[in-house]
Design an enzyme around this catalytic site. Structure first.
Site, PDB file in Angstrom:
ATOM      1  N   CYS A  25      -0.660   3.333  -6.568  1.00 24.44           N
ATOM      2  CA  CYS A  25      -1.645   2.747  -5.652  1.00 24.44           C
ATOM      3  C   CYS A  25      -1.826   1.316  -6.125  1.00 24.44           C
ATOM      4  O   CYS A  25      -2.040   1.078  -7.320  1.00 24.44           O
ATOM      5  CB  CYS A  25      -2.967   3.509  -5.713  1.00 24.44           C
ATOM      6  SG  CYS A  25      -4.313   2.681  -4.823  1.00 24.44           S
ATOM      7  N   CYS A  58       0.858  -1.181   0.000  1.00 24.22           N
ATOM      8  CA  CYS A  58       0.000   0.000   0.000  1.00 24.22           C
ATOM      9  C   CYS A  58       0.890   1.225   0.000  1.00 24.22           C
ATOM     10  O   CYS A  58       1.673   1.425   0.939  1.00 24.22           O
ATOM     11  CB  CYS A  58      -0.886  -0.015   1.239  1.00 24.22           C
ATOM     12  SG  CYS A  58      -1.889   1.469   1.418  1.00 24.22           S
TER      13      CYS A  58
HETATM   14  N1  DGL Z   1      -3.895   0.307  -2.038  1.00 22.31           N
HETATM   15  C1  DGL Z   1      -3.611   1.552  -1.427  1.00 22.31           C
HETATM   16  C2  DGL Z   1      -2.363   2.206  -2.033  1.00 22.31           C
HETATM   17  O1  DGL Z   1      -1.521   1.546  -2.621  1.00 22.31           O
HETATM   18  C3  DGL Z   1      -4.613   2.613  -1.217  1.00 22.31           C
HETATM   19  C4  DGL Z   1      -6.031   2.679  -1.280  1.00 22.31           C
HETATM   20  C5  DGL Z   1      -6.653   3.401  -0.085  1.00 22.31           C
HETATM   21  O2  DGL Z   1      -6.864   2.694   0.900  1.00 22.31           O
HETATM   22  O3  DGL Z   1      -6.903   4.618  -0.161  1.00 22.31           O
HETATM   23  O4  DGL Z   1      -2.167   3.373  -1.878  1.00 22.31           O
END
Ligand code: DGL
Length: 264
Positions: free
Chosen positions: A189, A75
């Protein structure tokens, strides 16, 4: 390191599955846990102090429960903020996911690169420092998308997501300047590669979308060494909400090689 290492892949939701998939290929003998803090999704909407406290607390519980040999924070929104705190608190090694600005700028021919992330990730000082240090003379456009992570989750759960909504979120990445056009878009993301086919189709012109997952999987293997094929069991899913997944989500998880969520 143990012969069958335990790797915990962590995200706010389902985006980390794109990283999990590459790690599963690179580490065919590891025991894998996929943990999603879906009770707090999306991370992009939370303030920094609140998010640091949340991730540290959830991680503490996950480390106690699963005793991983390595944790992948799949993330960007968390990694660009919380990694120093996690490394200070826990002894297990952490691999983070941060915007792939260096390789994108090294490979761009038009020298126009966009970074598509959550609104929080593109605001982070960490991301700005990557641009200062690694833009290599490229003109970098930061695009914070308020909705794309949620659209990606909806699409994965087989809920309707319109082309118009996706096109609207990615449109600011496409810049034309002095006869040149953006040729590289960093997917900052981990949810966004879930929509890669549709983004390729909806892009106003072809660009290279950079998904960091293969590089993260290589980093995991650098740290753990290769494993021998023969995973001891399917990956375990852990959702902090404790909600049972819908049939569509269960099917998607199975497609990513993940078994039913553990009871929390
Ligand atoms: N998957 C997450 C990232 O790589 C983010 C999504 C979120 O929870 O806002 O930033």
């Amino acid at each position: 390191m143990t012969a069958t290492p335990t790797i915990l892949v962590f995200d706010s939701g389902l985006g980390g599955l794109t990283v999990h998939r590459e790690i599963a290929k690179a580490q065919p003998g590891a025991r894998l846990i996929y943990a999603a803090d879906d009770a707090f999704f999306p991370y992009g909407r939370h303030g920094e102090t609140e998010l640091i406290a949340r991730v540290v607390a959830v991680m503490s519980g996950l480390i106690d429960t699963y005793q991983p040999d390595l944790v992948v924070v799949a993330c960007n929104t968390a990694s660009t903020l919380v990694l120093p705190e996690l490394r200070a608190r826990f002894t297990v090694p952490f691999v983070g996911t941060v915007p792939a600005i260096k390789p994108a700028c090294a490979e761009s021919k038009s020298r126009l690169v966009s970074v598509l992330g959550t609104v929080a990730t593109v605001r982070r000082e960490y991301t700005h420092a990557l641009i200062r240090d690694f833009a290599q003379g490229c003109d970098v456009t930061l695009v914070g998308s308020p909705r794309l992570a949620e659209l990606a989750e909806a699409a994965l759960k087989a809920e309707p997501v319109s082309d118009a909504d996706i096109a609207h979120e990615i449109a600011p990445c496409f810049i034309e300047k002095n006869g040149a056009r953006t040729d590289t878009v960093v997917l900052a993301c981990t949810h966004y590669p879930l929509l890669l086919d549709r983004m390729n189709r909806l892009a106003p012109w072809p660009v290279r979308f950079i998904d960091p997952a293969p590089a993260i999987a290589r980093r995991v293997t650098d740290l753990l060494g290769p494993t021998v094929p023969g995973r001891p069991e399917p990956a375990t899913a852990h959702f902090t909400s404790g909600k049972p997944p819908s049939a569509a989500l269960e099917a998607a998880l199975t497609g990513f090689g993940i078994g039913l969520p553990a009871k929390v």
